[in-house]
Design a protein around this motif. Structure first.
Motif, mmCIF file in Angstrom:
data_model
loop_
_atom_site.group_PDB
_atom_site.id
_atom_site.type_symbol
_atom_site.label_atom_id
_atom_site.label_comp_id
_atom_site.label_asym_id
_atom_site.label_seq_id
_atom_site.Cartn_x
_atom_site.Cartn_y
_atom_site.Cartn_z
ATOM 1 N N MET A 1 0.532 -1.522 -0.207
ATOM 2 C CA MET A 1 0.363 0.429 0.472
ATOM 3 C C MET A 1 1.033 1.204 0.029
ATOM 4 S SD MET A 1 -3.541 -0.918 2.098
ATOM 5 C CE MET A 1 -2.767 -2.272 4.236
ATOM 6 N N ALA A 6 -1.707 4.934 -0.756
ATOM 7 C CA ALA A 6 -2.576 3.897 -0.157
ATOM 8 C C ALA A 6 -3.097 5.534 0.458
ATOM 9 C CB ALA A 6 -3.163 2.928 0.314
ATOM 10 N N VAL A 8 -5.705 5.500 4.037
ATOM 11 C CA VAL A 8 -5.925 5.391 5.426
ATOM 12 C C VAL A 8 -7.321 5.994 5.777
ATOM 13 C CG1 VAL A 8 -5.791 4.316 7.579
ATOM 14 C CG2 VAL A 8 -3.945 3.742 5.488
ATOM 15 N N PHE A 21 -0.500 6.581 3.324
ATOM 16 C CA PHE A 21 0.164 5.373 4.228
ATOM 17 C C PHE A 21 1.949 5.609 4.331
ATOM 18 C CE2 PHE A 21 1.654 1.141 4.231
ATOM 19 C CZ PHE A 21 0.026 0.207 4.855
ATOM 20 N N ILE A 44 -10.345 2.204 11.633
ATOM 21 C CA ILE A 44 -9.923 2.441 9.996
ATOM 22 C C ILE A 44 -11.690 2.342 9.477
ATOM 23 C CG2 ILE A 44 -9.262 1.054 8.188
ATOM 24 C CD1 ILE A 44 -6.411 0.894 10.191
ATOM 25 N N HIS A 46 -11.736 2.645 5.652
ATOM 26 C CA HIS A 46 -11.463 2.447 4.591
ATOM 27 C C HIS A 46 -9.977 2.451 3.590
ATOM 28 C CE1 HIS A 46 -13.227 5.819 3.505
ATOM 29 N NE2 HIS A 46 -12.451 6.107 2.506
ATOM 30 N N ILE A 47 -9.554 1.765 3.237
ATOM 31 C CA ILE A 47 -8.678 2.588 2.305
ATOM 32 C C ILE A 47 -8.369 2.695 0.769
ATOM 33 C CG2 ILE A 47 -5.651 2.049 1.883
ATOM 34 C CD1 ILE A 47 -6.518 0.072 4.708
#
Length: 184
Positions: A1, A6, A8, A21, A44, A46-47
């Motif tokens: 990621m 990505a 977070v 990320f 958390i 979603h990513i």
């Protein structure tokens, strides 16, 4: 990621926030019990992965001692797009298992940009990415991790070759190739 940049997304009673990320994991500093920048009351949700054309030229290579349920000795995520001339663009490279957080270097990624995806280019990028690497522990005694530097170099080159060739797996003969070069 980390290689794919990505984001977070977390939520708490204070509201939502987005954490790149690259900033999600933290160095131990004064609080070695905290691995991430997430707060105790955050969850958390979603990513998010950016929409890029990495699917054809990306891979994740994990070198470990056992075939299952083992932490990585070294792992590499490699991804890039190819332009119309067959040269790399948007190159991303991240190491795992070698530091407290994913290891990236924009200089190593920039070295790949605009180049043909060839092994000598991959080797130069690996050298740049690993330039600040230092072994921990006694040089030749028990507890040293000096073996990780040459292992990481070979893994970086192999992961980039796998990404170039569109190989999506690191099982079987291809992953064994790295250990055979090291003589393990």
């Amino acid at each position: 990621m980390a290689a794919l940049e990505a984001v977070v997304h977390v939520q708490s009673t204070r509201g939502a926030r987005a954490i790149p990320f690259a900033d999600f994991h933290r160095l131990p500093e004064g609080e070695p019990q905290r691995d991430a920048t997430i707060e105790a009351d955050e969850l958390i949700t979603h990513i998010e992965l950016p929409a890029r054309g990495y699917a054809q030229h990306s891979t994740y290579l994990k070198i470990r001692e056992r075939a299952s349920y083992a932490f990585a000795l070294v792992s590499v995520a490699a991804a890039f797009e190819l332009d119309e001339a067959g040269r790399m663009r948007h190159a991303r490279l991240a190491l795992g298992g070698v530091a407290h957080k994913p290891w990236r270097d924009p200089e190593a990624e920039a070295l790949l940009e605009g180049q043909a995806p060839e092994t000598p280019v991959f080797e130069r990028a690996a050298d740049v990415l690993l330039a600040p690497a230092r072994a921990w522990g006694s040089e030749n005694g028990p507890g040293t991790n000096a073996f990780k530097i040459p292992l990481a170099r070979r893994a970086i080159v192999r992961a980039l070759e796998m990404a170039r060739d569109g190989e999506l797996t690191n099982t079987g003969e291809l992953a064994g190739h790295i250990f055979q070069e090291q003589g393990a």
